[in-house]
Scaffold this motif. Structure first.
Motif: not given
Length: 170
Positions: A140-147, A150-157
């Motif tokens: 989770v970083n400055e380019t994805n923390y508000r979406s 994208l957070l769901e994609k991070i969890y899937q990763d």
């Protein structure tokens, strides 16, 4: 069941630096370890790999005395016309790996396909690899923390990286 440890310290308390110390300690204690470092971006991952690799490629004099097998290789000095002793040996610092992975010279198990330490990003997870330890940092970083998407994609990763961990791994 996987063994998991999560560090939830706030910003500025050197989480990544303490992870780097942990990684170096693992390598020194277990030279055959296979470590994957997963992070949100390739540039960040390369910087963290360089931090770890620097300890082994450019060791301090004290580190070289304590752990020579992790940073040097011994070899014979090439015989020339002036050299009368062909048995003379020299220890040379090793260049290890590249910007994405490296293997320490102290490794004794040559059957592993994976290097001692390699980086990965969510976009480049390598199926078929097997790691003893996986560190996940700054997904989770400055380019994805508000979406939310994208957070769901991070969890899937995160879920997708788990099968690369050996059953006895961390």
């Amino acid at each position: 069941q996987y063994k998991k440890r999560m560090i939830l310290w706030p910003r500025g308390l050197f989480k990544t630096s303490s992870i780097i110390v942990d990684i170096i300690s693992l390598i020194l204690n277990y030279p055959n370890v296979r470590i994957c470092f997963l992070t949100g971006g390739d540039q960040l991952a390369k910087r963290q790999l360089a931090r770890v690799k620097r300890f082994f490629e450019k060791p301090t004099p004290r580190f070289k005395i304590l752990f020579p097998e992790f940073c040097t290789k011994s070899g014979r000095i090439k015989k020339n016309q002036k050299d009368t002793d062909p048995q003379e040996w020299v220890d040379e610092l090793c260049r290890m790996g590249n910007a994405h992975e490296f293997t320490v010279p102290a490794r004794t198990n040559d059957t592993f396909a994976e290097p001692t330490f390699s980086i990965s990003t969510a976009k480049s997870v390598k199926a078929g690899s097997h790691y003893d330890v996986i560190f996940i940092d700054d997904l989770v970083n400055e380019t994805n923390y508000r979406s939310v998407k994208l957070l769901e994609k991070i969890y899937q990763d995160y879920i997708d990286i788990c099968p690369l961990l050996e059953p006895t791994g961390f």
